[in-house]
Design an enzyme around this catalytic site. Structure first.
Site, PDB file in Angstrom:
ATOM      1  N   SER A  50      -1.801   5.603   3.226  1.00  0.00           N
ATOM      2  CA  SER A  50      -2.091   4.603   2.192  1.00  0.00           C
ATOM      3  C   SER A  50      -3.387   3.923   2.575  1.00  0.00           C
ATOM      4  O   SER A  50      -3.751   3.876   3.759  1.00  0.00           O
ATOM      5  CB  SER A  50      -0.960   3.570   2.175  1.00  0.00           C
ATOM      6  OG  SER A  50      -1.334   2.433   1.397  1.00  0.00           O
ATOM      7  N   TYR A  78       4.200  -3.139   6.168  1.00  0.00           N
ATOM      8  CA  TYR A  78       3.829  -1.853   5.552  1.00  0.00           C
ATOM      9  C   TYR A  78       2.505  -1.357   6.116  1.00  0.00           C
ATOM     10  O   TYR A  78       2.338  -0.163   6.409  1.00  0.00           O
ATOM     11  CB  TYR A  78       3.751  -2.051   4.035  1.00  0.00           C
ATOM     12  CG  TYR A  78       3.423  -0.809   3.255  1.00  0.00           C
ATOM     13  CD1 TYR A  78       4.292   0.275   3.228  1.00  0.00           C
ATOM     14  CD2 TYR A  78       2.241  -0.722   2.525  1.00  0.00           C
ATOM     15  CE1 TYR A  78       3.986   1.415   2.497  1.00  0.00           C
ATOM     16  CE2 TYR A  78       1.932   0.413   1.788  1.00  0.00           C
ATOM     17  CZ  TYR A  78       2.802   1.480   1.776  1.00  0.00           C
ATOM     18  OH  TYR A  78       2.501   2.605   1.055  1.00  0.00           O
TER      19      TYR A  78
HETATM   20  C1  8X3 Z   1       0.351   1.500  -1.612  1.00  0.00           C
HETATM   21  C2  8X3 Z   1      -0.923   0.741  -1.686  1.00  0.00           C
HETATM   22  O1  8X3 Z   1      -1.924  -1.579  -1.936  1.00  0.00           O
HETATM   23  O2  8X3 Z   1       0.470  -1.453  -2.208  1.00  0.00           O
HETATM   24  O3  8X3 Z   1       0.380   2.408  -0.577  1.00  0.00           O
HETATM   25  O4  8X3 Z   1      -0.503  -1.233  -0.039  1.00  0.00           O
HETATM   26  S1  8X3 Z   1      -0.691  -0.951  -1.442  1.00  0.00           S
END
Ligand code: 8X3
Length: 248
Positions: free
Chosen positions: A134, A147
């Site tokens: 990502s 994340y």
């Molecule tokens: C998803 C992109 O901007 O939500 O992988 O982190 S974000």
């Protein structure tokens, strides 16, 4: 008779994974669909037809991953797509349990499936490991630390494995998407709160779709063997950087 190449797609039950499975099947691959939700995989397999097989398992379950690997006759391509975000709390308030879950699926899931399939990928004589990371792996944002950390871990696996596999017939591709609107990503992050999930994309003209990202995956995988799409960042035109989004 040409033997059909086999592509394994994790997280194939929805979104980018399902779109990738459709795309790889259309490109001539036999696709092994991996996810936890049997009903969704069965529906997708029915749609794809003979080129699809269903494998219900959790990529964080090491024993299940090993049994899955043992059930395959050959593997040419592995698309490590299973992953996701849980929670948008700031560092001050984040629940370590959410971080643990994100690390399990985004990092250890990729590690375990890749480890289990490496011998078959090597034996194919022309293997491809693809890691869907990502843009979050490269740019922190408020409320995203768990994340961001997990996707940085996925990036570390791809970048390290590429070094370690040098000289072997294995390519390691990393695709890092920015804003992609799928049915489940933001909904999962916001624990089912549909209005918070919708707000992520509010006013954004044409965020990427699952099909857009699948298109880059299929393109990368189908380049000639000596061409390695090392790292590909793909964003919608309306997103110039993680924090720089055009909204109408
Ligand atoms: C998803 C992109 O901007 O939500 O992988 O982190 S974000």
């Amino acid at each position: 008779m040409t033997v059909q190449k086999v592509a394994v797609v994790t997280g194939a039950s929805s979104g980018i994974g399902a779109a990738t499975a459709r795309g790889l099947a259309a490109a001539g691959y036999q696709v092994a669909l991996v996810a936890r939700r049997a009903d969704r995989l069965e529906a997708l397999a029915k749609e794809i037809g003979e080129a699809a097989s269903v494998h219900v398992l959790d990529v964080t379950d090491r024993a299940a991953v090993a049994a899955f690997a043992a059930s395959l006759d050959r593997v040419d391509v592995l698309v490590n797509n299973a992953g996701g975000a849980i929670g948008a709390e700031q560092v001050a308030d984040a629940d370590p349990a959410d971080w643990r879950t994100m690390y399990e699926v985004n990092v250890l899931g990729v590690l375990q499936v890749t480890q289990a399939l490496l011998p078959a990928l090597r034996a194919s004589g022309d293997g491809t490991v693809l890691v869907l990371s990502s843009t979050a792996a490269f740019a922190p944002y408020e409320g995203g630390a768990g994340y961001v950390a997990a996707k940085a871990g996925a990036h570390a696996i791809a970048a390290t494995l590429r070094l370690e596999a040098l000289g072997e017939p294995i390519r390691v591709i990393e695709i890092a998407p920015g804003m992609v609107q799928t049915d489940e990503f933001a909904l999962t992050r916001f624990r089912g709160d549909a209005s918070k999930a919708a707000a992520v994309y509010a006013g954004v003209p044409d965020p990427l779709s699952a099909e857009d990202v699948a298109d880059t995956i299929v393109w990368s995988v189908t380049r000639p063997s000596h061409v390695n799409i090392d790292l590909l960042v793909v964003r919608p035109r309306a997103q110039a950087a993680q924090h720089k989004v055009h909204r109408l």
